[in-house]
Design a protein around this motif. Structure first.
Motif, PDB file in Angstrom:
ATOM      1  N   THR A 195       0.836  -1.208   0.000  1.00 36.17           N
ATOM      2  CA  THR A 195       0.000   0.000   0.000  1.00 36.17           C
ATOM      3  C   THR A 195       0.867   1.253   0.000  1.00 36.17           C
ATOM      4  N   ARG A 196       1.900   1.270   0.821  1.00 36.52           N
ATOM      5  CA  ARG A 196       2.782   2.444   0.885  1.00 36.52           C
ATOM      6  C   ARG A 196       3.433   2.712  -0.464  1.00 36.52           C
ATOM      7  N   LEU A 197       3.853   1.653  -1.128  1.00 34.17           N
ATOM      8  CA  LEU A 197       4.461   1.824  -2.445  1.00 34.17           C
ATOM      9  C   LEU A 197       3.417   2.210  -3.494  1.00 34.17           C
ATOM     10  N   LYS A 198       2.241   1.618  -3.392  1.00 30.88           N
ATOM     11  CA  LYS A 198       1.177   1.927  -4.357  1.00 30.88           C
ATOM     12  C   LYS A 198       0.785   3.394  -4.317  1.00 30.88           C
ATOM     13  N   VAL A 199       0.688   3.961  -3.138  1.00 36.58           N
ATOM     14  CA  VAL A 199       0.316   5.375  -3.010  1.00 36.58           C
ATOM     15  C   VAL A 199       1.382   6.250  -3.660  1.00 36.58           C
ATOM     16  N   TYR A 200       2.650   5.924  -3.447  1.00 39.53           N
ATOM     17  CA  TYR A 200       3.731   6.696  -4.064  1.00 39.53           C
ATOM     18  C   TYR A 200       3.692   6.584  -5.591  1.00 39.53           C
ATOM     19  N   LEU A 201       3.528   5.373  -6.087  1.00 39.98           N
ATOM     20  CA  LEU A 201       3.476   5.171  -7.538  1.00 39.98           C
ATOM     21  C   LEU A 201       2.246   5.832  -8.154  1.00 39.98           C
TER      22      LEU A 201
END
Length: 108
Positions: A81-87
């Protein structure tokens, strides 16, 4: 755009989305860790590929195991989730032309 230059804009984006300070700190830390990891092969946002994402997540999961933390599906999903929000931020701001979040799937 250079990956490192996206961090300040990402912080402002998270604040506009009304995330709590703790969430912002965690999401920024994850973005910085991701940037540090991929910076050996990707300096610009347009250099990012699905392979960078999968390799980084694999490394994160191994790192979690190495520290003795439980690497449960819930833990892995938080990292995703943390990476998805950044991407998603990079894509929404036109820093990347491909929606790299499609390369991410959650664990059950």
């Amino acid at each position: 755009m250079e990956l490192k230059a996206t961090v300040k804009k990402y912080a402002a984006y998270l604040k506009l989305k009304n995330y709590s300070m703790r969430t912002i700190e965690r999401y920024l830390l994850a973005a910085k860790q991701f940037i540090a990891f991929v910076s050996l092969t990707a300096k610009q946002t347009m250099d990012l590929t699905p392979s960078h994402i999968k390799t980084w997540l694999t490394e994160r999961f191994y790192a979690l195991n190495a520290t003795g933390r439980q690497n449960t599906p819930a833990t892995r999903n938080r990292e995703i989730t943390r990476l998805k929000v950044y991407l998603a931020f990079l894509y929404a701001e036109d820093h990347i032309t491909i929606d790299l979040t499609t390369a991410l799937t959650y664990y059950k």
